[in-house]
Design a protein around this motif. Structure first.
Motif, PDB file in Angstrom:
ATOM      1  N   HIS A   1      36.479  14.815 -28.832  1.00  0.00           N
ATOM      2  CA  HIS A   1      37.358  15.839 -30.087  1.00  0.00           C
ATOM      3  C   HIS A   1      38.375  16.709 -29.064  1.00  0.00           C
ATOM      4  CE1 HIS A   1      35.099  13.757 -32.861  1.00  0.00           C
ATOM      5  NE2 HIS A   1      36.064  12.845 -33.159  1.00  0.00           N
TER       6      HIS A   1
ATOM      7  N   LYS B   1      38.918  15.593 -25.364  1.00  0.00           N
ATOM      8  CA  LYS B   1      39.852  14.174 -25.045  1.00  0.00           C
ATOM      9  C   LYS B   1      39.298  13.477 -24.154  1.00  0.00           C
ATOM     10  CE  LYS B   1      42.586  16.429 -27.784  1.00  0.00           C
ATOM     11  NZ  LYS B   1      43.119  16.621 -29.340  1.00  0.00           N
TER      12      LYS B   1
ATOM     13  N   TYR C   1      36.032   8.662 -37.219  1.00  0.00           N
ATOM     14  CA  TYR C   1      35.227   8.967 -36.421  1.00  0.00           C
ATOM     15  C   TYR C   1      33.962   9.742 -37.653  1.00  0.00           C
ATOM     16  CZ  TYR C   1      36.949   9.382 -32.177  1.00  0.00           C
ATOM     17  OH  TYR C   1      38.294   9.093 -31.334  1.00  0.00           O
TER      18      TYR C   1
ATOM     19  N   ARG D   1      32.766  14.366 -36.248  1.00  0.00           N
ATOM     20  CA  ARG D   1      33.288  14.828 -36.286  1.00  0.00           C
ATOM     21  C   ARG D   1      33.309  16.323 -35.978  1.00  0.00           C
ATOM     22  NH1 ARG D   1      39.014  13.069 -36.059  1.00  0.00           N
ATOM     23  NH2 ARG D   1      39.035  14.416 -34.812  1.00  0.00           N
TER      24      ARG D   1
ATOM     25  N   TYR E   1      34.139  20.932 -34.720  1.00  0.00           N
ATOM     26  CA  TYR E   1      35.313  21.296 -34.721  1.00  0.00           C
ATOM     27  C   TYR E   1      34.789  23.231 -34.092  1.00  0.00           C
ATOM     28  CZ  TYR E   1      36.997  18.423 -38.275  1.00  0.00           C
ATOM     29  OH  TYR E   1      37.615  16.872 -38.998  1.00  0.00           O
TER      30      TYR E   1
END
Length: 258
Positions: free
Chosen positions: A131, A134, A217, A220, A222
Motif C-alpha cells: 500500500h 506499491k 484487501y 489495509r 495507512y
C-alpha cells in the motif's frame, strides 16, 4: 509501537542508523542507546528475559569490537595521551574514545534491529509494502508464503533426523561424512519444497493473485500522525544527543572534532 506503520518504522530505523555511523564520539551513541533501551523495553513490550539474553550476548561481542578498535585504531583516531602500555599493546585516549564509540554504536544497531523484529508483524509489513511502497501483490504474497515455509522445513528436517536415527543411520565424521550427510537431508527437503511451492503457486493463481493491483484487501495499512510522530522522535533524539555532545565538547564526526 506495534501499531506504527512498518514502512515508517523501517525508515525511522534506517535513517538514524546511517547517520549514527558518522559519529565517532562516545557520548552521542551512548545517549541514543539509552533512548533505544527505554523505547524497546519500555514501550515495545518485548519479553524482558528474552531481550536481556540477546543483549548480553551482543554486549560481549560489541565489547570485543570496541576493545580491538581501541588497540588497533589508526593514527587519525588513536591520538592523545597514552593510558597504558603492555607489551605490544598501547591504549591511548583517542583509541579508547574510538573503541567506546564503536561499542555503543554496535549496541545501538542491535537495539534498533530488536525493536523492528520484535514489534513488527510480517503480514503487516508486506501489506505496508503493497500500500505504501506499491510493491506488486504477487511478490508480496509470494514472500509471505515463502516465510511461512520456514517452520515447515524445520519440522520436516527434524522428522528426517528421527527417521534416520530409527533406521540406524548415524552421523558421519569428517569432511566426506558431512558432505554425504548434507546430501541425505538436502535432497528430500528440496523435493518437498518444490512440491509445496507448486501447490502454493496453483492455489494463489486460483484465488486471483495474478499481479493485478485493483483488488480488495482484508487488511489495509495507512500512515497516520502517530507514525510521523514516531519517525520525528527517532530522528529528533539523535539530533538532541549530537547537540548535547557538541555543547560538552565531545562531538566528533569521523576524525574531526567539533
Amino acid at each position: 509501537m506495534k501499531k506504527v506503520n512498518p514502512v515508517v518504522k523501517l525508515l525511522a530505523i534506517l535513517v538514524p542508523g546511517l547517520c549514527l555511523s558518522l559519529f565517532y564520539d562516545w557520548f552521542t551513541p551512548l545517549f541514543y542507546l539509552l533512548f533505544l533501551l527505554l523505547m524497546t523495553f519500555g514501550y515495545g513490550k518485548i519479553p524482558l528475559k528474552k531481550g536481556v539474553k540477546i543483549f548480553a550476548i551482543f554486549l560481549l561481542l560489541s565489547f570485543g569490537f570496541g576493545w580491538t578498535a581501541a588497540l588497533y585504531a589508526n593514527d587519525g583516531f588513536a591520538g592523545g595521551d597514552v593510558i597504558f602500555t603492555f607489551g605490544w599493546m598501547t591504549l591511548t585516549t583517542g583509541g579508547l574514545q574510538t573503541g567506546l564509540s564503536i561499542m555503543f554504536r554496535s549496541l545501538c544497531f542491535l537495539m534498533m534491529s530488536m525493536m523492528f523484529i520484535f514489534t513488527t508483524d510480517t503480514t503487516q509489513l508486506m501489506m505496508s509494502f503493497i500500500h505504501q511502497c506499491k510493491l506488486p501483490p504477487k511478490f508480496a504474497y509470494g514472500i509471505i508464503a515463502g516465510y511461512r515455509f520456514l517452520p515447515v522445513f524445520q519440522h520436516e528436517f527434524q522428522l528426517l533426523q528421527k527417521a534416520h536415527q530409527i533406521r540406524g543411520v548415524g552421523r558421519l565424521k569428517g569432511i566426506k561424512g558431512k558432505i554425504h550427510q548434507f546430501q541425505r537431508y538436502s535432497i528430500p527437503l528440496l523435493a518437498n519444497g518444490i512440491r509445496k511451492a507448486e501447490r502454493v503457486a496453483i492455489a494463489m493463481e486460483s484465488k486471483g493473485f495474478t499481479g493485478d493491483r485493483n483488488r480488495t484487501y482484508y487488511h489495509r495499512t495507512y500512515v497516520t500522525a502517530r507514525d510521523w510522530i514516531f519517525f520525528a522522535m527517532m530522528i529528533g533524539m539523535l539530533v538532541v544527543g549530537a547537540f548535547i555532545s557538541y555543547k560538552l565538547g565531545y562531538l566528533k564526526i569521523f576524525n574531526k572534532q567539533f
